[in-house]
Design an enzyme around this catalytic site. Structure first.
Site, PDB file in Angstrom:
ATOM      1  CB  CYS A 126      87.709  -7.128 -35.888  1.00 35.55           C
ATOM      2  SG  CYS A 126      88.744  -8.606 -35.956  1.00 35.55           S
TER       3      CYS A 126
ATOM      4  CB  CYS B 203      91.086 -11.243 -35.196  1.00 34.36           C
ATOM      5  SG  CYS B 203      90.629 -11.551 -36.912  1.00 34.36           S
TER       6      CYS B 203
ATOM      7  CE  LYS C 240      85.025 -13.724 -39.069  1.00 29.99           C
ATOM      8  NZ  LYS C 240      85.454 -12.344 -38.829  1.00 29.99           N
TER       9      LYS C 240
ATOM     10  CD  GLU D 277      82.176 -20.205 -29.936  1.00 31.94           C
ATOM     11  OE1 GLU D 277      81.952 -19.113 -29.379  1.00 31.94           O
ATOM     12  OE2 GLU D 277      83.292 -20.745 -29.921  1.00 31.94           O
TER      13      GLU D 277
ATOM     14  CE  LYS E 273      82.130 -13.251 -41.541  1.00 35.62           C
ATOM     15  NZ  LYS E 273      82.877 -12.012 -41.265  1.00 35.62           N
TER      16      LYS E 273
ATOM     17  CB  SER F  19      84.055 -10.842 -49.371  1.00 30.34           C
ATOM     18  OG  SER F  19      84.903 -11.764 -48.733  1.00 30.34           O
TER      19      SER F  19
ATOM     20  CE1 TYR G 101      81.208  -6.353 -48.298  1.00 30.99           C
ATOM     21  CE2 TYR G 101      80.649  -8.695 -48.348  1.00 30.99           C
ATOM     22  CZ  TYR G 101      81.360  -7.646 -47.800  1.00 30.99           C
ATOM     23  OH  TYR G 101      82.197  -7.871 -46.743  1.00 30.99           O
TER      24      TYR G 101
HETATM   25  C1  PBG Z   1      87.142  -9.072 -39.431  1.00 32.24           C
HETATM   26  C2  PBG Z   1      86.105  -9.469 -40.396  1.00 32.24           C
HETATM   27  C3  PBG Z   1      86.256 -10.258 -41.545  1.00 32.24           C
HETATM   28  C4  PBG Z   1      85.010 -10.274 -42.157  1.00 32.24           C
HETATM   29  C5  PBG Z   1      84.140  -9.531 -41.375  1.00 32.24           C
HETATM   30  N1  PBG Z   1      84.839  -9.052 -40.271  1.00 32.24           N
HETATM   31  C6  PBG Z   1      87.450 -10.893 -42.117  1.00 32.24           C
HETATM   32  C7  PBG Z   1      88.063 -12.055 -41.455  1.00 32.24           C
HETATM   33  O1  PBG Z   1      87.552 -12.609 -40.483  1.00 32.24           O
HETATM   34  O2  PBG Z   1      89.137 -12.423 -41.918  1.00 32.24           O
HETATM   35  C8  PBG Z   1      84.727 -10.970 -43.456  1.00 32.24           C
HETATM   36  C9  PBG Z   1      83.568 -10.459 -44.242  1.00 32.24           C
HETATM   37  C10 PBG Z   1      83.526 -10.909 -45.653  1.00 32.24           C
HETATM   38  O3  PBG Z   1      84.279 -11.787 -46.120  1.00 32.24           O
HETATM   39  O4  PBG Z   1      82.694 -10.351 -46.368  1.00 32.24           O
HETATM   40  N2  PBG Z   1      87.587 -10.079 -38.590  1.00 32.24           N
END
Ligand code: PBG
Length: 318
Positions: free
Chosen positions: A101, A111, A176, A214, A229, A255, A294
């Site tokens: 990314c 991105c 996503k 998707e 996710k 996260s 995590y």
């Molecule tokens: C990069 C990416 C992100 C995450 C995984 N790859 C951040 C985003 O899309 O802003 C998030 C993972 C997480 O929150 O643990 N694009």
């Protein structure tokens, strides 16, 4: 004995942040227990995970410099390619997955490559192709595009094949969603968008059918594994994807899901250990074959050493 679903260490993928030029491992404030590692020290953490039975790590890079075009994303001397080389020479059996990314490498935090205030989809594809080839050349076992541009799986597949890397699989973040889910990650990676948000390329959290479309498109374009996710907010989509498609389904326990449990645990408001168990089990029960989390190390390794706290039994995930 009668439990239908079990989680094992071998289901888990541990995300790790690798920062170029870092002198010492740095704690991530909004994600207690998580650190930024250097391309060298990341090997110690991966070794501990490997000894605990975690088969794979997912690498995110934080470069020395960011620029508008995200050129650091395909620098062979950058944090991720360097970490990949170090990991593969010390832990050749471990599966090293490279996130693909632009947002960690662009100074505006989006991105992809901007045209005015919008990300230009097709110009970004060229960057993603170069980044995927760069990581695969460095030795990554899998590349994992997380940008959500249209057509990127086909573009990356074509670029890998043209570079003689046809054996490198693609694990695509197929579904996503945009939202507040990734705040702690963006703080950790310094990748929050400088203006606006990601709703032009990530999906609306209200859209289940679009998510399945998707996923279908990514599989048609050549994705070998698909990611859904954020995991806990998408259990319905994980289940439907599992029922509808035959590729491995990976769920990303993101996260914010991690930080919410950590914060409530620190306040003594929840039983953190049990909540982590239940989180992972619920994601698996929904239909995920693999879970990016995590929690991986602490879930198995109970804090200090690397003695296993627990390991689940055999898998049953139909
Ligand atoms: C990069 C990416 C992100 C995450 C995984 N790859 C951040 C985003 O899309 O802003 C998030 C993972 C997480 O929150 O643990 N694009």
């Amino acid at each position: 004995m009668v439990r239908e679903t079990k989680v094992t260490a071998s289901d888990l993928i541990a995300p790790l942040f690798v920062q170029q030029g870092l002198a010492a491992n740095t704690p991530i404030a909004l994600m207690p227990g998580q650190f930024r590692y250097s391309p060298e020290t990341v090997v110690e953490e991966a070794s501990a995970l490997w000894k605990l039975g975690v088969p794979a790590v997912l690498l995110f890079g934080i470069p020395l410099r960011k620029d508008p075009l995200g050129a650091g994303a395909y620098d062979l001397a950058g944090p991720v390619p360097t970490a990949i080389r170090n990991l593969k020479s010390t832990l050749p059996e471990m599966c090293v997955i490279a996130d693909v990314c632009a947002c960690e490498y662009t100074d505006h935090g989006h991105c992809g490559i901007l045209e005015g205030e919008f990300v230009h989809n097709d110009q970004t594809l060229e960057l993603l192709r170069q980044a995927a080839v760069c990581y695969a050349r460095a030795g990554a076992d899998i590349v994992a595009p997380s940008d959500m541009m249209d057509g990127r799986v086909a573009a990356i597949r074509e670029a890998l094949d043209a570079a003689g890397l046809s054996a490198t699989p693609i694990m695509s973040y197929a579904a996503k969603f945009a939202g507040a889910f990734y705040g702690p990650f963006r703080d950790a990676a310094g990748s929050a968008p400088g203006f606006g948000d990601r709703r032009a390329y990530q999906m609306d959290i209200g859209n289940r059918r679009e998510a399945l479309r998707e996923i279908e498109l990514d599989i048609e374009e050549g994705a070998d594994i698909v990611i859904v996710k954020p995991a806990l907010f998408c259990l319905d989509i994980i289940r439907e994807a599992r029922d509808r498609f035959d590729v491995p389904i990976c769920a990303y326990n993101v996260s914010s899901e991690y930080s919410m449990i950590k914060a409530a645990g620190q306040l003594g408001w929840v039983d953190e250990e049990r909540l982590v168990d239940d989180t992972l089990l619920s994601i698996k029960r929904a239909g995920a074959d693999l879970i990016v989390t995590y929690h991986a190390r602490e879930w198995i390794g109970a804090g200090s050493g690397i003695e296993p706290r627990r390991r689940g039994g055999a898998e049953n995930n139909t």
